[in-house]
Design an enzyme around this catalytic site. Structure first.
Site, short mmCIF file in Angstrom:
data_model
loop_
_atom_site.label_atom_id
_atom_site.label_comp_id
_atom_site.label_asym_id
_atom_site.label_seq_id
_atom_site.Cartn_x
_atom_site.Cartn_y
_atom_site.Cartn_z
N HIS A 1 28.56 36.58 33.57
CA HIS A 1 29.24 35.54 32.80
C HIS A 1 28.96 35.67 31.31
O HIS A 1 29.85 35.57 30.47
CB HIS A 1 28.75 34.19 33.35
CG HIS A 1 29.47 33.03 32.80
ND1 HIS A 1 29.07 31.75 32.99
CD2 HIS A 1 30.56 32.97 32.02
CE1 HIS A 1 29.89 30.95 32.36
NE2 HIS A 1 30.81 31.66 31.77
N CYS B 1 45.27 46.56 33.22
CA CYS B 1 44.42 45.45 32.75
C CYS B 1 42.93 45.81 32.81
O CYS B 1 42.08 44.96 32.61
CB CYS B 1 44.70 44.18 33.54
SG CYS B 1 44.34 44.32 35.29
C1 PEP Z 1 39.68 46.44 37.16
O1 PEP Z 1 39.12 46.75 38.21
O2 PEP Z 1 40.12 47.26 36.35
C2 PEP Z 1 39.87 45.02 36.82
C3 PEP Z 1 40.61 44.67 35.79
O3 PEP Z 1 39.24 44.12 37.58
P1 PEP Z 1 37.67 43.79 37.52
O4 PEP Z 1 37.10 44.55 36.36
O5 PEP Z 1 37.59 42.32 37.35
O6 PEP Z 1 37.22 44.27 38.84
#
Ligand code: PEP
Ligand code: MG
Length: 761
Positions: free
Chosen positions: A368, A680
């Site tokens: 966090h 993302c």
């Molecule tokens: C990813 O895996 O690229 C993603 C955006 O999700 P997280 O980093 O939250 O697993």
């Protein structure tokens, strides 16, 4: 005596094994040994292989301020003699021995009785354990045997610590010598400041050591006395209030507390420790631990229960001590917070204008605190599991959040280099502000929308200020991580409404709860051997439809502004998961309709972050409205590299040809079915990688707010044709390094070289 001493041995070893680090183990040894042997001082010295010197590592009875500072050559003194002979030395009067060396710094001149035993592991002498007595005393054969047995155990622990690299950190005299350490990237950026050590309040076990000067001793004793008075007062009040409410027997407990608060074993012992150079909180921690161990060791259940009371008493005194701000740490100028596990609430310990960086022994980029740092543009390095938190207070430090490195006491040349980077970044940030209202498009006018990743209500402002056109990833697990239990439907709806309203009319992509892996909810622990290959993301949600349905209803109900909601499913590995999840989304939608709550049906997207999904794109494209590449997980699964493992972090690279080729495949099939694709993961926020992604036809790039304008500058420096050519070239290359060089050179050639940070990423 013999029975007593040897029965204590087992307890000491148990306590040592429970210690969370080597320094704590050493502190327990010196403390307990002193008590069991009724000695006046006990000390441990280690041999520093690098300098071939002996270093005082822990002591009770000698001057605490000398720890880590007193060093002497192996041919010096009685301690050196023990090491050289690799045998115990037991002398009634040390002063009369020819090898006796007069040392004032430690205060050992006032001791006569001396028993030193070597710490030997695999024939190798690692150090020396010494017991001293003020009066002349020859230690008995039993005592010698006891100490040898203890030393053998201790040697095992040291050898283990050596193997784990912990010893090196302890021996490196951080008060005088610089050191650097690699951790995990928490959030990008460079910070330079002075270390302020933080620790959770009202937790005796978390109190760090803090050596004080003679001048501070009085102040610390006064603070301790005041805290004890306050607790005494508290107990009197409590006792009065409880009269007639609880039995007289139970009331008598308050008298016991009152007596303890006057006892020499509690008060006197703590003051002794303060006088020996430990700050009040640390002294209290050690005294309480001593009492707790004592009570715990008793057979009688009644007395064992007293251990709980004594802990409570200690916590109460500590709370008052901490309320007095006798932290011995001054805040002025730029500050880097450091701790075992820095928490978001500890941010508040430093005025925001002083806080420039965070470093933490525990945690990773998904903690966090790292997410908040990301949102606030504060560089952080997490997972520094060998960080000697106790010994870096007030040190100058460079936090390199790009490389996941810290440099304590950097050399003037290194400091200069990093100051130069910071200045360059500040100039760049000022320049980038001009771009906020400019479109994210190539020089020939092709628009590449830039979205933000979010998850905290606190970072909405930063996201909006960055000029983002939408939210490409709202990590809904973050509000869940902050709660004490699964948040209810109403509570969730309120949070989601705030997000949708703040960004309206811009689209917001809510990812359904993605827990498991490294994202464990404190109230829903999942213990597995391989968490990243285990019960994660959509798998948990399909197994717990009640949690999933609650969330979906909450998200759908929040969509009351501009119909700006998009829904996204994480960790898809199989089409059946999509079918089942969509069936549940339909169910939630119908349940709301049945209640007269008419909300629009949202666009549903899938995260492509597991290799099996890449190969199933055709089947998935028939079921989804859009895709988002989770490049963090996709990289981890394609390259078989745990994204949070420092050992292999050099192998983790999202520009690996396999990752780029997978993304090319995803885009090709998604576009065949006219479905848009975003990225993302972190790579979308890296200007060089963003060039390749845009050139490969990615429709939206979603990143942390702090990266957005950098990526915008990169995109605005090329035509779409140039980007396509760059991507095509990159896809033909054999290694991530070549691809990185190609993209960096392109940035330099386009006059955007200031986006390339020397030596980073
Ligand atoms: C990813 O895996 O690229 C993603 C955006 O999700 P997280 O980093 O939250 O697993
Ligand atoms: Mg992921």
């Amino acid at each position: 005596m013999k029975i007593n001493m040897f029965s204590s041995l087992k307890k000491i070893i148990e306590d040592v094994n429970e210690a969370s680090n080597l320094q704590q183990a050493l502190n327990i040894i010196v403390h307990d040994t002193r008590k069991v042997m009724r000695a006046d001082a006990v000390s441990v010295y280690f041999r520093d292989e690098k300098t071939d010197q002996l270093v005082l590592m822990a002591t009770e009875g000698l001057n605490q301020n000398a720890i880590g500072k007193i060093r002497f050559n192996l041919d010096q003194g009685l301690v050196g003699l023990v090491l050289r002979q690799a045998e115990p030395v037991n002398i009634e009067d040390a002063h009369s021995h020819p090898n006796y060396r007069f040392v004032t710094e430690t205060g050992e001149v006032s001791f006569h009785g001396f028993l030193g035993v070597p710490l030997i592991q695999h024939r190798h002498v690692l150090g020396v354990l010494v017991v001293r007595q003020t009066r002349k005393r020859r230690f008995s054969a039993n005592e010698e045997t006891f100490l040898i047995t203890l030393a053998a155990q201790l040697a095992g622990a040291i050898a283990y610590a050596e193997k784990m690299g912990e010893l090196k950190n302890l021996l490196d005299d951080v008060d005088t010598k610089p050191f650097n350490m690699k951790g995990l990237i928490g959030s990008p950026g460079i910070a330079i400041g002075k270390v302020l050590v933080v620790f959770p309040p009202a937790n005796l076990d978390a109190v760090p050591d803090n050596a004080i000067t003679a001048v501070e001793t009085d102040e610390q004793i006064k603070a301790f006395d005041a805290a004890v008075m306050k607790v005494d007062h508290e107990f009197r009040e409590l006792s009065k209030r409880m009269e007639g409410v609880i039995s007289n027997e139970e009331l008598a407990l308050f008298d016991v507390f009152a007596l303890m608060l006057k006892s020499d074993s509690l008060i006197g012992a703590t003051i002794n420790r303060i006088q020996a150079g430990q700050w009040a909180q640390g002294a209290l921690r050690d005294t309480i631990a001593e009492h707790v161990r004592h009570f715990d060791a008793m057979h009688d259940a009644y007395f064992r229960e007293r251990a709980v009371d004594i802990k409570d008493l200690g916590r109460r005194i500590l709370t008052h001590l901490q309320a007095q701000h006798t932290s011995c740490q001054e805040i002025s100028g730029p500050v880097v917070l450091a701790g075992e596990e820095v928490t978001v609430s500890q941010f508040a310990e430093v005025p925001v204008q002083n806080l420039v960086g965070i470093i933490s022994k525990k945690g990773s980029a998904t903690s966090h605190v790292a997410i908040l740092c990301h949102a606030m543009g504060i560089p952080s390095v997490m997972g520094l599991d060998k960080l000697p938190v106790n010994r870096i207070k007030g040190q100058e430090i460079v936090v390199d959040g790009y490389g996941g490195q810290i440099y304590v006491k950097p050399s003037p040349s290194m400091l200069q280099e990093y100051e130069h980077i910071v200045r360059k970044e500040q100039t760049l940030d000022a320049e980038l502000k001009e771009l906020i209202d400019k479109p994210a498009e190539t020089t020939d006018g092709i628009h590449i929308p830039l979205y933000v990743n979010s998850g905290l209500l606190e970072d909405i402002t930063a996201s909006l200020n960055s000029g983002a056109e939408g939210v490409g990833l709202y990590r809904t697990e973050i509000p869940f991580l902050m709660a004490d239990g699964f948040p209810g439907e109403l509570e969730q709806t309120q949070i989601y409404q705030q997000v949708l309203q703040s960004f309206s009319p811009r689209p917001v992509t809510f990812r359904t709860l993605d827990i498991g892996g490294d994202k464990a909810l404190p109230y829903f622990p999942v213990v597995e051997d391989n968490p990243f290959l285990g019960w994660r993301g959509i798998r948990i949600m399909l197994d717990h439809p009640e949690i999933f349905l609650t969330q979906i209803r909450a998200i759908l109900k929040a969509n009351i502004y501009d119909d700006n909601l998009r829904l996204m499913l994480p960790m898809i590995t199989d089409v059946s998961e999509v079918d089942e999840a969509i069936a549940l989304i339909n169910k939630a939608h119908e349940e709301l309709s049945a209640k007269g709550i008419d909300v629009p049906y949202p666009a549903i997207g899938l995260m492509i972050e597991v290799p099996s999904a890449v190969y199933q794109m055709t089947a998935l494209a028939k079921r989804a409205d859009f895709f988002s590449v989770g490049s963090n997980d996709l990289t981890q699964y394609l390259l078989a590299v745990d994204r949070n493992n420092k050992q292999v972090s050099d192998l983790y690279n999202s520009l690996h040809p396999a990752v780029l080729l997978s993304i090319q495949q995803i885009v090709k099939i998604a576009h065949k079915y006219h479905k848009p694709v975003s990225v993302c993961g972190e790579m979308a926020g890296d200007p060089a990688s963003a060039l390749a992604l845009a050139g490969m036809g990615i429709d939206i790039l979603s990143m942390t707010a702090g990266s957005l304008l950098r990526v915008k500058l990169a995109i605005r420096s090329f035509t779409i044709k140039q980007l396509e050519k760059l991507a095509a070239e990159a896809l033909f290359m054999d290694s991530a390094e070549e691809i990185r060089l190609l993209l960096n050179k392109a940035l330099e050639d386009a006059g955007a070289g200031r986006l390339v940070r020397a030596g980073h990423r």
